[in-house]
Design a protein around this motif. Structure first.
Motif, PDB file in Angstrom:
ATOM      1  N   VAL A 125       1.000  -1.184   0.167  1.00 59.87           N
ATOM      2  CA  VAL A 125      -0.056  -0.086   0.105  1.00 59.87           C
ATOM      3  C   VAL A 125       0.925   1.271  -0.025  1.00 59.87           C
ATOM      4  O   VAL A 125       1.974   1.183   0.839  1.00 59.87           O
ATOM      5  N   ASP A 128      -1.463   7.169   1.429  1.00 57.50           N
ATOM      6  CA  ASP A 128      -2.948   7.697   1.691  1.00 57.50           C
ATOM      7  C   ASP A 128      -3.435   7.292   0.359  1.00 57.50           C
ATOM      8  O   ASP A 128      -2.807   7.015  -0.738  1.00 57.50           O
ATOM      9  N   ARG A 129      -5.109   7.791   0.215  1.00 58.84           N
ATOM     10  CA  ARG A 129      -5.571   7.310  -1.055  1.00 58.84           C
ATOM     11  C   ARG A 129      -4.963   7.832  -2.225  1.00 58.84           C
ATOM     12  O   ARG A 129      -4.785   7.316  -3.324  1.00 58.84           O
ATOM     13  N   HIS A 132      -1.684   6.311  -3.099  1.00 59.59           N
ATOM     14  CA  HIS A 132      -1.759   4.987  -3.667  1.00 59.59           C
ATOM     15  C   HIS A 132      -2.291   4.712  -4.936  1.00 59.59           C
ATOM     16  O   HIS A 132      -1.900   4.065  -5.774  1.00 59.59           O
ATOM     17  N   ASP A 133      -3.410   5.570  -5.087  1.00 55.92           N
ATOM     18  CA  ASP A 133      -4.220   5.302  -6.422  1.00 55.92           C
ATOM     19  C   ASP A 133      -3.768   6.093  -7.559  1.00 55.92           C
ATOM     20  O   ASP A 133      -3.947   5.896  -8.835  1.00 55.92           O
ATOM     21  N   ARG A 136      -1.290   2.364  -8.192  1.00 57.72           N
ATOM     22  CA  ARG A 136      -1.913   1.047  -7.919  1.00 57.72           C
ATOM     23  C   ARG A 136      -3.321   1.001  -8.261  1.00 57.72           C
ATOM     24  O   ARG A 136      -4.086   1.040  -7.360  1.00 57.72           O
ATOM     25  N   GLY A 143      -8.844   3.246  -8.997  1.00 56.95           N
ATOM     26  CA  GLY A 143      -7.995   3.086  -7.881  1.00 56.95           C
ATOM     27  C   GLY A 143      -8.339   1.951  -6.713  1.00 56.95           C
ATOM     28  O   GLY A 143      -9.421   1.644  -7.102  1.00 56.95           O
ATOM     29  N   TYR A 145      -7.357   1.826  -3.508  1.00 59.55           N
ATOM     30  CA  TYR A 145      -7.006   2.003  -2.457  1.00 59.55           C
ATOM     31  C   TYR A 145      -8.148   1.617  -1.195  1.00 59.55           C
ATOM     32  O   TYR A 145      -7.849   0.825  -0.143  1.00 59.55           O
ATOM     33  N   CYS A 167       5.787  -0.231   0.905  1.00 61.25           N
ATOM     34  CA  CYS A 167       5.345   1.043   0.338  1.00 61.25           C
ATOM     35  C   CYS A 167       6.368   1.489  -0.585  1.00 61.25           C
ATOM     36  O   CYS A 167       7.536   1.593  -0.411  1.00 61.25           O
TER      37      CYS A 167
END
Length: 380
Positions: A125, A128-129, A132-133, A136, A143, A145, A167
């Protein structure tokens, strides 16, 4: 030199993934060998690999279910494979089972299997959103997340299974926000990974002779981590650097000169080198087909495998002449590649590693001096 036997085995039980991460070293690298692999490792192939591992390995073995995304193989298949590993490899030795996953398919059924066989789970991960998005995502660009955090929340309720978070560093993300978003998920440890690249295919914003942007990014997190009033989590890179600076040894392939004793088994049973080497060139992970006897024993005699266990002798002249080479270790082996000269080069992240190491060393030196100044004269 007598090579040390492998003690960590990464078994690719599924060769495909349910995400399309832009920086993936398997699907977005120079080596596209995954396309020819079976999607799922069969029980027969897995059992054969376990018998070979049992013949080869010593009294402590780590076996990691990996992919692609290993949970695409299904909870029932994972259950059967874990049973094979325990019955074939486990007797007479310490066996540690692990699972590296993106977390999207970690559900109650998978959790039950992991509890039954004590499979410790690490999840990827990227903070944060928003961070991450950025990379990934699903193939349609959505996204991932929210789904990943659902899986992590389920895992958090089983702390004995929670191995930690991985990460990948992205300079577009704020380092402190990234770290604190990870902390909010209560990880026992965090592993920050530099994007896999090399001199021929450099990682983002890592130009030859450029500023140590990655080192500075990580140093900000180090200060936040080091200055916390209590230990909030382990950070493997920082723990390794502290150990090495104080005269000990590291545990990972990112820094230090410790021998790398990891073998990868693909879904068809083929034994290969550590798969991050796929970022160098097509076929970089391959070893010669084994003859008679145990294939892991034969793999140890491969020059490319032996180079990972030679420590200082495997470094090029620039690294050997460097004052911090024992700490840095030349960095991750995959990051040293340059077309035409192979792997006997400094890491593409050399300026970053130097900056981070000197920063950590200065902080540790100052802290030891502060502690020494507070100690009463003649005290212990």
């Amino acid at each position: 030199m007598t090579p040390q036997p492998f003690h960590q085995f990464v078994l690719k039980i599924h060769s495909r993934c349910n995400l399309a991460c832009g920086y993936c070293y398997v699907y977005e690298s120079a080596d596209q060998g995954w396309r020819a692999q079976p999607r799922v490792m069969s029980e027969a192939v897995f059992a054969t690999a376990c018998r070979q591992i049992a013949e080869h390995a010593g009294d402590s073995v780590s076996l990691v279910f990996h992919g692609g995304e290993p949970l695409l193989a299904g909870a029932d298949h994972l259950d059967r494979l874990a049973a094979h590993a325990t019955s074939i490899v486990g007797p007479g030795r310490r066996l540690r089972l692990g699972l590296q996953t993106n977390g999207l398919l970690f559900d109650e059924r998978v959790a039950e299997v992991c509890e039954r066989w004590q499979i410790r789970v690490a999840v990827s991960v990227d903070g944060d959103r928003a961070g991450h998005d950025r990379h990934r995502t699903y193939r349609d660009g959505r996204g991932s997340y929210a789904g990943v955090v659902r899986g992590i929340d389920l895992l958090r309720r089983r702390p004995s299974l929670y191995a930690g978070l991985l990460c990948t560093v992205d300079l577009e993300n704020d380092p402190i926000s990234t770290y604190e978003a990870l902390l909010a998920l209560d990880p026992p440890t965090v592993d920050f990974l530099l994007p896999h690249g090399n001199w021929t295919t450099p990682p983002p914003r890592r130009d030859e002779g450029g500023l140590p942007a990655y080192g500075k990014w990580l140093s900000l997190i180090f200060d936040r981590w080091f200055d916390a009033p209590v230990r909030e989590t382990g950070v493997r890179l920082f723990d390794d650097l502290l150990a090495l600076i104080l005269g000990g040894s590291g545990r990972s392939e990112s820094v230090g000169l410790q021998p790398i004793r990891v073998a990868v088994v693909e879904t068809d049973g083929t034994i290969e080198q550590v798969d991050t080497l796929k970022t160098a060139f097509a076929g970089a992970t391959r070893i010669r087909p084994p003859g008679p006897g145990n294939p892991f024993d034969a793999a140890l005699l491969e020059p490319a495998i032996m180079a990972r266990q030679l420590g200082r002798e495997a470094l090029g002249p620039t690294c050997r002449a460097c004052a911090i080479h024992r700490i840095c270790g030349g960095g991750n082996y995959a990051h040293r590649f340059r077309a035409g000269s192979g792997f006997r080069n400094p890491s593409v992240y050399c300026p970053d590693l130097e900056f981070l190491i000197e920063h950590v060393r200065a902080r540790v030196t100052a802290e030891l001096a502060r502690i020494g100044a507070r100690r009463p004269a003649g005290g212990r």
